[in-house]
Design an enzyme around this catalytic site. Sequence first.
Site, mmCIF file in Angstrom:
data_model
loop_
_atom_site.group_PDB
_atom_site.id
_atom_site.type_symbol
_atom_site.label_atom_id
_atom_site.label_comp_id
_atom_site.label_asym_id
_atom_site.label_seq_id
_atom_site.Cartn_x
_atom_site.Cartn_y
_atom_site.Cartn_z
ATOM 1 N N LYS A 35 94.757 109.646 -2.619
ATOM 2 C CA LYS A 35 94.630 110.595 -1.504
ATOM 3 C C LYS A 35 93.200 111.040 -1.278
ATOM 4 O O LYS A 35 92.833 111.438 -0.169
ATOM 5 C CB LYS A 35 95.564 111.790 -1.718
ATOM 6 N N THR B 240 94.602 118.096 0.708
ATOM 7 C CA THR B 240 93.253 117.558 0.573
ATOM 8 C C THR B 240 92.718 117.028 1.895
ATOM 9 O O THR B 240 91.506 116.919 2.080
ATOM 10 C CB THR B 240 93.219 116.469 -0.523
#
Length: 340
Positions: A191, A248
Site C-alpha cells: 500500500k 495511507t
Amino acid sequence: MTQQQPIAVLGGGSFGTAIANLLAQNGHRVLHWMRDPVQAEAIRTQRENPRYLKGVKVLDGVEPTTDLSATLNSCELAFVALPSSALRQVLQPVSGLLAGKLLVSTTKGIEAQTFKLMSQIIEEVAPQARIGVLSGPNLAKEIAAHTLTATVVASEDEALCRMVQEVLHGRTFRVYASADRFGVELGGALKNVYAIIAGMAAALGMGENTKSMLITRALAEMTRFAVHLGANPMTFLGLAGVGDLIVTCSSPKSRNYQVGFALGEGLSLQEAVERLGEVAEGVNTIKVLKARAEELQVYMPLVAGLHAILFEGRTLDQVIEALMRAEPKTDVDFIPATGF
C-alpha cells in the site's frame, strides 16, 4: 511472559515510540532500544522523542536504551520497528539471542535484494524464534494522540497472537487476529506505493472520483499480486488491506502520501525525501515491486506508472491517461464477470 518481565521495542522512530507508549499505558515496563545515544538521552531527560514525535510525552514506563544484547536478554516479547533497510543489519549480530523469543515485526517494507518481507528476514536470521506481524491503518501520530485505532496481529502461532492482543489492547487501541501472516504483511508493504500516487493526485487537485478510482484499482492490483504469491484474497478486505490502503492514501500524516504530495508540487524525488526527514518505504519498494510483477507477469499498471513517474520522466497525467485507455478488465478479479 511474567508480569514483571519487560517488553522490548526495537527502533526509535515514530511508530516504535507510539507502540512503546501504548505498552507503558497498559502498565508494562518497556525497554525501548535505539541506535542513537543522543536520541536515547533526549528521551530519557526530556520524556519526548524530539525528532519523530515532537510534543508527545513519552511515559515513565518507557526506558530508552542503546544496549541491544541486554534488552533482548531481559525480554521474551519484542516489537521490531526498524527501517526495512536496517532490519537484517541490526538483528544478524544478535541472532543467537533470538531463539525462542516472540518477535513481532511492525515494519511495512520489502528487502530490495531478495524481495523478502520483514518477518521472512527475521525467520531467516532467527529460525527458532516465534514470529508475527502487526499491520493496519496505524498512523503513529494518531496512535500517540489516543485516536481510536485498530490493527491486526498475524501469525500461525495462536498463542503469540493472544499475547500481543493482551499487551496492546486498550481503551483506544483494538487488536484483531489473523492467521494469514503473509497476506497481512504484504498488504502493509504494497500500500505504501499507492500512497505516493494518491499524494501526487491530491497535490495536482484531481477530483474525488479520480482519487476513489486510484484507491480502488490499487486494492485490485495489490490483491491480484498477493494472491499470485499465495495470500488469501479475503485478507485484503480487512484492516491490513483496504483499511490501511484508505488511510495511507488519504491522510497528509502518511509519510508516503507526503512524498507524493511533494512530487506533485514539483519537487524532485530526492528533495521530497529530504523534506520528509524519515524513511518512506514506498520509495524503496517501487523498483523491486515493478521488477517482481514483470517477472511473474502480474498486471500492475499503477506500479508501472509510478515507476515511470519516479524514474522514467513521465507525469501523473500521462499515467492516468494510459490507465483510462487500457482495455477494461473485470471489476473484482475473484468474482466472475459473467453468470450473474
